[in-house]
Design a protein around this motif. Structure first.
Motif, PDB file in Angstrom:
ATOM      1  N   SER A 120      27.465  44.277  38.185  1.00 14.73           N
ATOM      2  CA  SER A 120      27.056  44.865  36.917  1.00 14.73           C
ATOM      3  C   SER A 120      28.210  44.919  35.932  1.00 14.73           C
ATOM      4  CB  SER A 120      26.508  46.272  37.153  1.00 14.73           C
ATOM      5  OG  SER A 120      25.424  46.256  38.052  1.00 14.73           O
TER       6      SER A 120
ATOM      7  N   ILE B  15      29.013  41.631  34.252  1.00 16.83           N
ATOM      8  CA  ILE B  15      28.141  41.343  33.113  1.00 16.83           C
ATOM      9  C   ILE B  15      28.590  42.140  31.900  1.00 16.83           C
ATOM     10  CG2 ILE B  15      25.779  41.496  32.242  1.00 16.83           C
ATOM     11  CD1 ILE B  15      24.853  41.181  35.185  1.00 16.83           C
TER      12      ILE B  15
ATOM     13  N   ARG C 218      31.725  40.657  30.404  1.00 19.21           N
ATOM     14  CA  ARG C 218      31.491  39.370  29.748  1.00 19.21           C
ATOM     15  C   ARG C 218      30.835  39.567  28.385  1.00 19.21           C
ATOM     16  NH1 ARG C 218      26.878  36.537  30.397  1.00 19.21           N
ATOM     17  NH2 ARG C 218      26.461  37.416  32.475  1.00 19.21           N
ATOM     18  N   LEU C 219      29.883  40.474  28.300  1.00 23.14           N
ATOM     19  CA  LEU C 219      29.195  40.689  27.036  1.00 23.14           C
ATOM     20  C   LEU C 219      29.970  41.613  26.097  1.00 23.14           C
ATOM     21  CD1 LEU C 219      25.501  41.170  28.239  1.00 23.14           C
ATOM     22  CD2 LEU C 219      26.501  39.142  27.188  1.00 23.14           C
TER      23      LEU C 219
ATOM     24  N   THR D 185      16.395  42.954  33.287  1.00 21.29           N
ATOM     25  CA  THR D 185      17.625  42.752  34.038  1.00 21.29           C
ATOM     26  C   THR D 185      18.749  43.557  33.397  1.00 21.29           C
ATOM     27  OG1 THR D 185      18.334  40.861  32.703  1.00 21.29           O
ATOM     28  CG2 THR D 185      16.913  40.404  34.614  1.00 21.29           C
TER      29      THR D 185
ATOM     30  N   GLU E  57      21.612  42.401  32.506  1.00 23.06           N
ATOM     31  CA  GLU E  57      22.106  41.612  31.378  1.00 23.06           C
ATOM     32  C   GLU E  57      21.169  41.726  30.186  1.00 23.06           C
ATOM     33  OE1 GLU E  57      23.642  37.121  30.227  1.00 23.06           O
ATOM     34  OE2 GLU E  57      23.534  37.764  32.324  1.00 23.06           O
TER      35      GLU E  57
ATOM     36  N   ARG F  89      22.156  43.126  26.486  1.00 16.33           N
ATOM     37  CA  ARG F  89      22.024  42.228  25.331  1.00 16.33           C
ATOM     38  C   ARG F  89      21.279  42.892  24.172  1.00 16.33           C
ATOM     39  NH1 ARG F  89      23.919  37.267  25.560  1.00 16.33           N
ATOM     40  NH2 ARG F  89      24.329  36.305  27.609  1.00 16.33           N
TER      41      ARG F  89
END
Length: 304
Positions: free
Chosen positions: A94, A97, A100-101, A184, A186, A190
């Motif tokens: 988790s 992610i 990364r974002l 999800t 992600e 988002r």
């Protein structure tokens, strides 16, 4: 990055705090949380299919008791668990992610993303507790806001491990019943990552302003949830979002509509009985998930 403020569940829970803080929902008269809770629970029926619908919050007092006989009965009579998202227990995946974002190169320093009043508030926050806003310059504004809220709400006598997602996942796991996610991890993040920068900075400014009031917010939310007061929860989650149309559309309205379609479509194809647990704010206010399901022909009966 070393996590010292409640781990990944606190960051996801911070998304709820952001919504409440954006709504300006502050009432401080309750200081001692109730421990015996009776949160709202509904039974759903349509064309011989049935399901249970339950609203969760992401943190409860560490001594809270909310698994009532009605909820236990619903769990026992269900074949699988549906949550907003599964997999939060895998913190390493988790956080990968989130990093990364949430991280980007070449971002302006955090103070420069705030107006003068916000910059002053950030300096005061750092003076009180340097850890609350340390190391955040490389995070996008939405991610920095979530981290500030997660850090501020840590250590307030509330536990995400005693709250809905964790407890329900464990109960269904012990019974050998599967769990599925409507979204999800992600996908959830988002929603924030796609917000325009002005809205992201508004979240950041609100996080800075309210970092010292997380205990009162959690207490107020728990009180309303524990009493099954959906009108109050609707006011907390939704009322102030009229001033933030991009937030309301992306984080509430669009998701409610998508979930209603998912739930209706899946249950039309399957006879298994799901226990559906989503954030309580999605079950209150205008165009909530309950009303959208009723619009698709589901009959909802409140059993608690």
């Amino acid at each position: 990055m070393k996590w010292k403020y409640g781990g990944w569940r606190a960051v996801i829970g911070a998304a709820v705090l952001v919504l409440l803080m954006a709504a300006g929902a502050w009432h401080f008269w309750l200081r001692t949380p109730l421990t015996n809770a009776r949160p709202a629970l509904w039974h759903m029926e349509k064309d011989g299919r049935e399901a249970w619908l339950f609203g969760t919050i992401h943190a409860v007092p560490s001594d809270a008791r909310w698994l009532t006989p009605a909820i236990k009965k619903a769990i026992d009579s269900s074949d699988w668990l549906w949550l907003e998202v599964t997999g939060l227990e895998d913190e390493r995946a988790s956080l990968t992610i989130f990093e990364r974002l949430g991280r980007s190169a070449g971002l302006p320093p955090l103070p420069s993303r705030l107006d003068p009043a916000g910059g002053k508030g950030l300096r005061a926050l750092v003076t009180q507790n340097a850890q609350l806003a340390s190391g955040l310059d490389d995070y996008e504004s939405w991610a920095a806001a979530l981290l500030i809220n997660a850090r501020a709400s840590a250590g307030e006598g509330f536990s995400s491990r005693k709250a809905g997602e964790a407890v329900l996942t464990a109960a269904f796991g012990r019974a050998g019943k599967p769990a599925a996610g409507l979204e999800t991890i992600e996908g959830q993040l988002r929603f924030f990552d796609r917000l325009p920068e002005p809205e992201q900075r508004a979240l950041l400014a609100q996080a800075v302003r309210d970092a010292g009031a997380s205990e009162q917010l959690l207490t107020e939310l728990y009180r309303d949830w524990s009493q099954g007061n959906m009108d109050a929860i609707g006011r907390l989650f939704v009322a102030g979002l009229g001033q933030q149309p991009a937030l309301r559309s992306m984080l509430v309205d669009q998701r409610n509509a998508r979930w209603a379609s998912q739930i209706d479509a899946i249950m039309t194809r399957h006879s298994a009985v799901p226990f559906i647990a989503v954030g309580a704010g999605h079950l209150a206010g205008k165009d909530n998930l309950r009303s959208l399901l009723e619009g698709r022909g589901w009959r909802l009966t409140r059993v608690q």
